[in-house]
Design a protein around this motif. Structure first.
Motif, PDB file in Angstrom:
ATOM      1  N   GLU A 177      34.909  24.949  38.357  1.00  0.00           N
ATOM      2  CA  GLU A 177      34.359  26.064  37.574  1.00  0.00           C
ATOM      3  C   GLU A 177      34.183  27.331  38.409  1.00  0.00           C
ATOM      4  N   ILE A 178      34.291  27.213  39.724  1.00  0.00           N
ATOM      5  CA  ILE A 178      34.141  28.377  40.594  1.00  0.00           C
ATOM      6  C   ILE A 178      35.502  29.038  40.785  1.00  0.00           C
ATOM      7  N   HIS A 179      35.642  30.266  40.280  1.00  0.00           N
ATOM      8  CA  HIS A 179      36.918  30.983  40.356  1.00  0.00           C
ATOM      9  C   HIS A 179      36.841  32.265  41.178  1.00  0.00           C
ATOM     10  N   THR A 180      35.704  32.955  41.130  1.00  0.00           N
ATOM     11  CA  THR A 180      35.573  34.251  41.799  1.00  0.00           C
ATOM     12  C   THR A 180      34.287  34.281  42.613  1.00  0.00           C
ATOM     13  N   LEU A 181      34.396  34.723  43.855  1.00  0.00           N
ATOM     14  CA  LEU A 181      33.258  34.742  44.769  1.00  0.00           C
ATOM     15  C   LEU A 181      33.175  36.115  45.433  1.00  0.00           C
ATOM     16  N   THR A 182      31.953  36.595  45.627  1.00  0.00           N
ATOM     17  CA  THR A 182      31.748  37.855  46.341  1.00  0.00           C
ATOM     18  C   THR A 182      30.816  37.617  47.515  1.00  0.00           C
ATOM     19  N   PHE A 183      31.271  38.003  48.704  1.00  0.00           N
ATOM     20  CA  PHE A 183      30.446  37.937  49.912  1.00  0.00           C
ATOM     21  C   PHE A 183      29.973  39.336  50.268  1.00  0.00           C
ATOM     22  N   ARG A 184      28.717  39.438  50.717  1.00  0.00           N
ATOM     23  CA  ARG A 184      28.183  40.688  51.232  1.00  0.00           C
ATOM     24  C   ARG A 184      27.568  40.441  52.606  1.00  0.00           C
ATOM     25  N   GLU A 185      27.628  41.456  53.458  1.00  0.00           N
ATOM     26  CA  GLU A 185      27.042  41.359  54.800  1.00  0.00           C
ATOM     27  C   GLU A 185      26.289  42.640  55.103  1.00  0.00           C
ATOM     28  N   ASN A 186      25.069  42.505  55.625  1.00  0.00           N
ATOM     29  CA  ASN A 186      24.295  43.707  55.946  1.00  0.00           C
ATOM     30  C   ASN A 186      24.468  44.098  57.409  1.00  0.00           C
ATOM     31  N   ASP A 187      23.747  45.137  57.819  1.00  0.00           N
ATOM     32  CA  ASP A 187      23.894  45.675  59.167  1.00  0.00           C
ATOM     33  C   ASP A 187      23.357  44.727  60.234  1.00  0.00           C
ATOM     34  N   LYS A 188      22.619  43.700  59.831  1.00  0.00           N
ATOM     35  CA  LYS A 188      22.103  42.719  60.791  1.00  0.00           C
ATOM     36  C   LYS A 188      22.981  41.470  60.862  1.00  0.00           C
ATOM     37  N   GLY A 189      24.104  41.470  60.142  1.00  0.00           N
ATOM     38  CA  GLY A 189      25.001  40.325  60.148  1.00  0.00           C
ATOM     39  C   GLY A 189      24.561  39.209  59.219  1.00  0.00           C
ATOM     40  N   GLU A 190      23.614  39.510  58.328  1.00  0.00           N
ATOM     41  CA  GLU A 190      23.146  38.510  57.356  1.00  0.00           C
ATOM     42  C   GLU A 190      23.984  38.613  56.089  1.00  0.00           C
ATOM     43  N   GLY A 191      24.186  37.466  55.411  1.00  0.00           N
ATOM     44  CA  GLY A 191      25.098  37.447  54.287  1.00  0.00           C
ATOM     45  C   GLY A 191      24.515  36.947  52.988  1.00  0.00           C
ATOM     46  N   LEU A 192      25.211  37.316  51.908  1.00  0.00           N
ATOM     47  CA  LEU A 192      24.892  36.893  50.551  1.00  0.00           C
ATOM     48  C   LEU A 192      26.196  36.446  49.898  1.00  0.00           C
ATOM     49  N   LEU A 193      26.134  35.356  49.132  1.00  0.00           N
ATOM     50  CA  LEU A 193      27.299  34.877  48.390  1.00  0.00           C
ATOM     51  C   LEU A 193      26.960  34.829  46.911  1.00  0.00           C
ATOM     52  N   LEU A 194      27.812  35.473  46.098  1.00  0.00           N
ATOM     53  CA  LEU A 194      27.659  35.466  44.647  1.00  0.00           C
ATOM     54  C   LEU A 194      28.816  34.696  44.025  1.00  0.00           C
ATOM     55  N   LEU A 195      28.481  33.657  43.235  1.00  0.00           N
ATOM     56  CA  LEU A 195      29.480  32.870  42.513  1.00  0.00           C
ATOM     57  C   LEU A 195      29.512  33.390  41.080  1.00  0.00           C
ATOM     58  N   GLU A 196      30.561  34.114  40.717  1.00  0.00           N
ATOM     59  CA  GLU A 196      30.626  34.732  39.398  1.00  0.00           C
ATOM     60  C   GLU A 196      30.955  33.698  38.324  1.00  0.00           C
ATOM     61  N   GLY A 197      30.205  33.758  37.228  1.00  0.00           N
ATOM     62  CA  GLY A 197      30.423  32.825  36.125  1.00  0.00           C
ATOM     63  C   GLY A 197      29.888  31.434  36.384  1.00  0.00           C
TER      64      GLY A 197
END
Length: 427
Positions: A177-197
């Motif tokens: 069911e996982i088709h699209t993913l968005t990764f984000r990274e801030n200025d401290k090298g910390e990350g966020l992952l968004l699983l769309e849908g």
């Protein structure tokens, strides 16, 4: 279309990064051919006044040509200019802005040289990826749904590349069911992952301890899911994701817009502030204000700033960010379409700053600005074509373009950000 091979001399680059030359008087567009080069091409799409051709070989090479460092450059299409020296890409971005303002805007103005980066690699703080049935992750090829897999994207950090590989390895085991993913990274090298849908908590830490331990060890701080209506669910980790801009801390929701080049964002915003020339006495409007990054930077030098933004998540972030930066009292954020909300504000702005989407300003926004007649307008644009269109309307309505400054927010791509300062003409 036949496979007849033809020689073509490239005269210039058009704004999508393609080379253009003429065959029997017909404009011919070729990806990968640089100005001054002669190549053998094969036409694959022909219209009455123009045609497209594929580059087969290069007969005469440009001194500005370099070997693209990315292994999937020719197939990906996400970057259009890696075969050219960086200094030359900046020159062409300046020319594209000049061309748009002259041809579309009908303006005779000086465009300053593009502000580039000292190290134009690993600059993106966001990557949106798609998944094959095998679990492999990649980008969609330009103008297609063909997935381009890569081992190391040179526009994102080595750390973000590791997050992608770890997640990709996990996805080969299931979760179709996982088709699209968005990764984000801030200025401290910390990350966020968004699983769309994927709003469920199927990816619980209890069921997948090895994945979450590995991601956490590499700096990922949260995993989110979102359904088709955009409702967010925190699947794992910390609720807040922070980014520092112009020495100010900001909370960023997974679905909120943020400029993808953090270092150049500081450069861009500093230029906007300089052009705004605020004296703490002005009433300022920030249209398309997002999470309030530029709004709050303006608020440090203005009497009052009103931000207008359509994205509800961004508005919530903006209100929190105003409190975080002690700006409550002289900053206000309004939720809704800019063309609707600005009609209902009775105050008279002295300065208007706007950073619209690629489509540029809605006609009602232009109309309202010409009615309000603020003394100064600072226009931040990500599309020279719509910028030219809007500047033509503003100049016809009584504004004079004072300065045009391109900023390279997206090295090695066709895209260019431009800051334009307009002052109201005195009759």
């Amino acid at each position: 279309m036949n496979d007849k091979k033809l020689e073509l001399e490239c005269l210039r680059l058009i704004s999508d990064g393609s080379g253009i030359g003429y065959i029997n008087g017909i404009a011919t567009f070729v990806t990968g051919l640089l100005p001054g080069e002669t190549g053998v091409v094969a036409v694959y799409e022909a219209k009455k006044k123009w045609q497209r051709a594929r580059l087969q070989s290069i007969i005469k090479s440009s001194p500005e040509r370099i070997i693209p460092p990315c292994t999937v450059f020719s197939g990906c299409g996400g970057c259009q200019l890696q075969h050219m020296t960086y200094e030359e890409t900046l020159i062409w971005k300046q020319r594209w802005v000049e061309d748009a303002l002259s041809r579309i805007g009908k303006l005779k103005v000086t465009v300053k040289p593009t502000i580039g980066m000292e190290h134009p690699w690993r600059y993106r703080n966001k990557a949106r990826l798609h998944r094959e049935s095998t679990g492999k992750l990649g980008y969609f090829k330009e103008r297609s749904k063909t997935l381009i897999h890569f081992e190391d994207c040179l526009l994102i950090s080595e750390r973000m590349n590791r997050w992608i590989r770890l997640t990709e390895e996990f996805l080969t085991k299931g979760y179709p069911e996982i088709h699209t993913l968005t990764f984000r990274e801030n200025d401290k090298g910390e990350g966020l992952l968004l699983l769309e849908g994927v709003p469920t908590k199927a990816l619980s830490e209890e069921e997948n301890p090895d994945l979450f331990e590995a991601l956490s060890r590499e700096g990922l701080r949260s995993v989110w899911g979102s359904d088709s209506e955009g409702n967010l669910v925190l699947i794992w980790g910390e609720e807040m994701f922070n980014q520092t801009i112009l020495d100010m801390p900001f909370d960023v929701s997974p679905l909120s817009f943020l400029q993808v080049n953090s270092k150049q964002t500081d450069v861009l915003y500093a230029h906007v502030l300089a052009e705004a020339a605020l004296t703490r006495a002005e009433t300022v409007w920030d249209l398309y204000s997002g999470i309030g990054t530029l709004t709050l930077a303006l608020a440090r030098e203005a009497k009052k700033v009103t931000g207008i933004e359509e994205n509800p998540y961004a508005v919530e972030d903006a209100i929190q960010n105003a409190a975080k930066n002690n700006a409550i009292g002289h900053v206000e954020f309004l939720k809704g379409k800019v063309e609707s909300r600005m009609m209902k504000i009775e105050e008279q702005p002295d300065v208007v700053v706007l950073d619209p989407p690629r489509a540029g300003m809605h006609p009602e926004v232009v109309k309202r600005l010409l009615e309000l007649k603020p003394q100064r307008i600072i226009y931040v644009s990500c599309d020279p074509g719509t910028l030219g269109r809007d500047l033509r309307l503003l100049s016809q309505g009584g504004y004079r373009v004072e300065s045009v400054q391109p900023v390279d927010m997206f090295p090695w791509t066709q895209h260019v950000e431009t800051v334009v300062c307009l002052n109201r003409k005195h009759s």
